[in-house]
Scaffold this active site. Structure first.
Site, PDB file in Angstrom:
ATOM      1  N   ASP A  89       0.823  -1.210   0.000  1.00  0.00           N
ATOM      2  CA  ASP A  89       0.000   0.000   0.000  1.00  0.00           C
ATOM      3  C   ASP A  89       0.851   1.251   0.000  1.00  0.00           C
ATOM      4  OD1 ASP A  89       0.806  -0.740   2.661  1.00  0.00           O
ATOM      5  OD2 ASP A  89      -0.601   0.731   3.455  1.00  0.00           O
ATOM      6  N   ASP A 100       7.440   4.600  -1.315  1.00  0.00           N
ATOM      7  CA  ASP A 100       7.215   4.030   0.009  1.00  0.00           C
ATOM      8  C   ASP A 100       5.915   3.249  -0.060  1.00  0.00           C
ATOM      9  OD1 ASP A 100       6.905   3.448   2.682  1.00  0.00           O
ATOM     10  OD2 ASP A 100       6.396   5.484   3.276  1.00  0.00           O
ATOM     11  N   GLU A 152       0.074  -1.378   5.559  1.00  0.00           N
ATOM     12  CA  GLU A 152       1.107  -1.013   6.518  1.00  0.00           C
ATOM     13  C   GLU A 152       0.917   0.410   7.020  1.00  0.00           C
ATOM     14  OE1 GLU A 152       5.033   0.725   7.778  1.00  0.00           O
ATOM     15  OE2 GLU A 152       3.730   1.289   6.112  1.00  0.00           O
ATOM     16  N   GLU A 153       0.515   1.302   6.134  1.00  0.00           N
ATOM     17  CA  GLU A 153       0.550   2.731   6.437  1.00  0.00           C
ATOM     18  C   GLU A 153      -0.520   3.176   7.431  1.00  0.00           C
ATOM     19  OE1 GLU A 153       2.909   4.518   5.711  1.00  0.00           O
ATOM     20  OE2 GLU A 153       3.818   3.954   3.810  1.00  0.00           O
ATOM     21  N   ASP A 201      11.856  -1.493   3.449  1.00  0.00           N
ATOM     22  CA  ASP A 201      11.000  -0.333   3.686  1.00  0.00           C
ATOM     23  C   ASP A 201      11.742   0.764   4.433  1.00  0.00           C
ATOM     24  OD1 ASP A 201       8.707   1.233   3.764  1.00  0.00           O
ATOM     25  OD2 ASP A 201       7.928   0.284   5.570  1.00  0.00           O
ATOM     26  N   HIS A 225       5.264  10.531   2.375  1.00  0.00           N
ATOM     27  CA  HIS A 225       3.929  10.867   2.876  1.00  0.00           C
ATOM     28  C   HIS A 225       3.498  12.273   2.468  1.00  0.00           C
ATOM     29  CE1 HIS A 225       4.275   7.679   6.352  1.00  0.00           C
ATOM     30  NE2 HIS A 225       4.545   7.187   5.149  1.00  0.00           N
TER      31      HIS A 225
END
Length: 487
Positions: free
Chosen positions: A77, A114, A144-145, A168, A458
């Site tokens: 994701d 990412d 994961e996020e 990661d 992000h």
């Protein structure tokens, strides 16, 4: 540099294909189907667990069948964020990338490196028939996020390897061997809206252009938090003048990102409107000076706006006082010399949004000392509960503790020194990695994390340093061919 010049070509080809696939957190179905079809089409043993994690197994090359099995792991994701004036649907549209010098970035959105670049490296390993390796398990976790629910839902036995390399990480040349645990704390104020007094003048104050960033890995870089700045101005204004009322407050999107923009709407007595405009300009100047090294592109705007019902004044005051008081940023620094002064404990006020009857606040706490993580959550809860809000912390995820006498760490460090003639940095990271959850379910698993250099993750400024992808590729291939035998 053209896209056709990107090296290693097989990695960037896979990354380009991945970026055509919508994969927001919790909505990774298209990516799961892509990975499943990819593995089966290439003739590999491929499985999807009940949570949606995908594993693709590749047999050893000739002569390395007795080597220990290596797990390569990334999350499928991505954080979905865009500039406010960019039209983009993360559930339908492909990420559009371009090259900026030595960096690959996207047109007004997060890049998805990412952790799309980690997934691409795994697929490139699987696709390559000219590299040496023992048995490999390529694992792709979902979500994961926004909660690590893919790793949380993975049952023991899904992975069977001896070593795990998490792909990661965001700083080439750094080998990560521990990570922080984390929890989210939410708070809610409830209220009744009221009509503003006659003669009130409405002002909208907005802030944009902050760098933002990852609420763990960037928390020590003095990035401005839009929520804290907007609340600071309203607090100062309410302290200075009578009759300042709040109608709207909106800032932040993601629990794991430092908020980059936001706005408020206030109602003020008509005779104060010019004073408050002047105060806003002074505040603008002071804050720009405060962050003149670390956050240089912030933009402050204030304009008149339409009248609307206000938040119940007693609740609005308690809410603003709580935002002024609540901890944000670094709370404690690690004293363990092996962790190189890493941030130990922190908190980030991540989002605030008002509705017709509620103010909803989301924050994120992190620590590699679980008792202090609890303490940080209690601190945030206490501030909001004292102000009259309901506050609760989620279950969160555990820290990943450094493993003593790690054989995998020894192999990875020796390989790096041999290839690049310099020492890598071995350290922990103040962010959540899935390794923390894996360490609970697979206590004997030897793990490290490394990856190419990313910046501004992000955020729509996210970028991937192209030369480091080749370095990570070379490093990973050398590690794989030096894994010891099981015999």
């Amino acid at each position: 540099m053209n896209k056709s010049d990107l090296k290693p070509a097989v990695v960037f080809e896979e990354f380009a294909k991945i970026n055509e696939i919508p994969r927001p957190s919790k909505r990774e179905e298209k990516m799961i189907e892509y990975l499943k079809n990819w593995g089966e089409t290439h003739g590999f043993d491929t499985n999807v667990d009940e949570t949606g994690n995908v594993i693709i197994r590749k047999p050893a090359t000739q002569g390395m069948e007795n080597c220990k099995t290596v797990i390569l792991q990334s999350h499928m994701d991505m954080v979905c964020d865009k500039l406010v004036d960019v039209e983009f649907d993360f559930d339908k549209d492909a990420i559009k990338t371009y090259i900026d010098g030595e960096w690959l970035t996207a047109e007004g959105t997060t890049l998805g490196a990412d952790d799309g670049i980690g997934c691409a490296i795994e697929l490139a390993i699987l696709a390559s028939d000219d590299i040496q390796h023992g048995p490999i398990e390529c694992v792709f976790t979902r979500d994961e996020e926004t909660g690590l629910s893919g790793a949380e839902g993975m049952k023991a036995g899904f992975m069977t390897g001896d070593y795990l390399i998490n792909l990661d990480s965001e700083d080439e040349g750094e080998i990560f061997v521990s990570c922080a645990g984390g929890r989210n704390t939410s708070a809610k104020f409830t209220f009744q809206r009221q009509q503003a007094p006659a003669g009130s003048f409405f002002l909208k104050g907005a802030l944009k252009g902050l760098i933002g960033g990852h609420s763990g890995d960037d928390i020590n870089k003095k990035r401005a938090n839009a929520i804290k700045l907007l609340a600071r101005f309203i607090f100062q204004t309410m302290k200075r003048y009578e009759g300042v009322m709040l109608a709207q407050f909106h800032s932040g999107k993601l629990h794991n990102a430092i908020p980059r923009d936001g706005y408020f709407v206030i109602a003020v007595p008509n005779e104060l409107k010019e004073n408050i405009r002047a105060d806003w300009n002074v505040f603008d100047s002071e804050v720009e000076d405060e962050f003149h090294v670390t956050d240089t592109q912030m933009q402050f705007m204030m304009e008149s706006t339409d009248a609307e019902p206000i938040i119940e004044p007693s609740v609005a005051k308690k809410f603003i006082w709580a935002l002024q008081a609540v901890d944000n940023g670094i709370y404690a620094i690690c004293q363990d010399p092996e962790l190189n002064g890493m941030v130990e404990t922190s908190s980030n006020i991540a989002s605030v949004h008002t509705s017709e009857t509620t103010i909803d606040i989301l924050s994120s706490q992190r620590s590699n000392v679980m008792s202090n993580l609890d303490n940080m959550c209690y601190t945030i809860q206490a501030v909001f509960e004292l102000a009259g809000a309901e506050a609760v912390s989620g279950e969160g995820y555990p820290a990943w503790k450094m493993r003593a006498n790690s054989k995998l760490q020894e192999i990875v460090v020796a390989s790096y020194k041999k290839l690049f003639k310099k020492e890598p940095i071995v350290r922990g990271i103040h962010a959540g990695l899935e390794c923390g959850l894996f360490s609970e379910r697979y206590p004997n698993l030897d793990m490290v994390s490394f990856g190419p250099t990313l910046r501004f993750v992000h955020t729509p400024d996210e970028r991937l340093h192209i030369p480091t992808v080749q370095m990570v590729w070379d490093h990973l291939l050398d590690v794989l061919k030096n894994i010891p035998s099981n015999v």
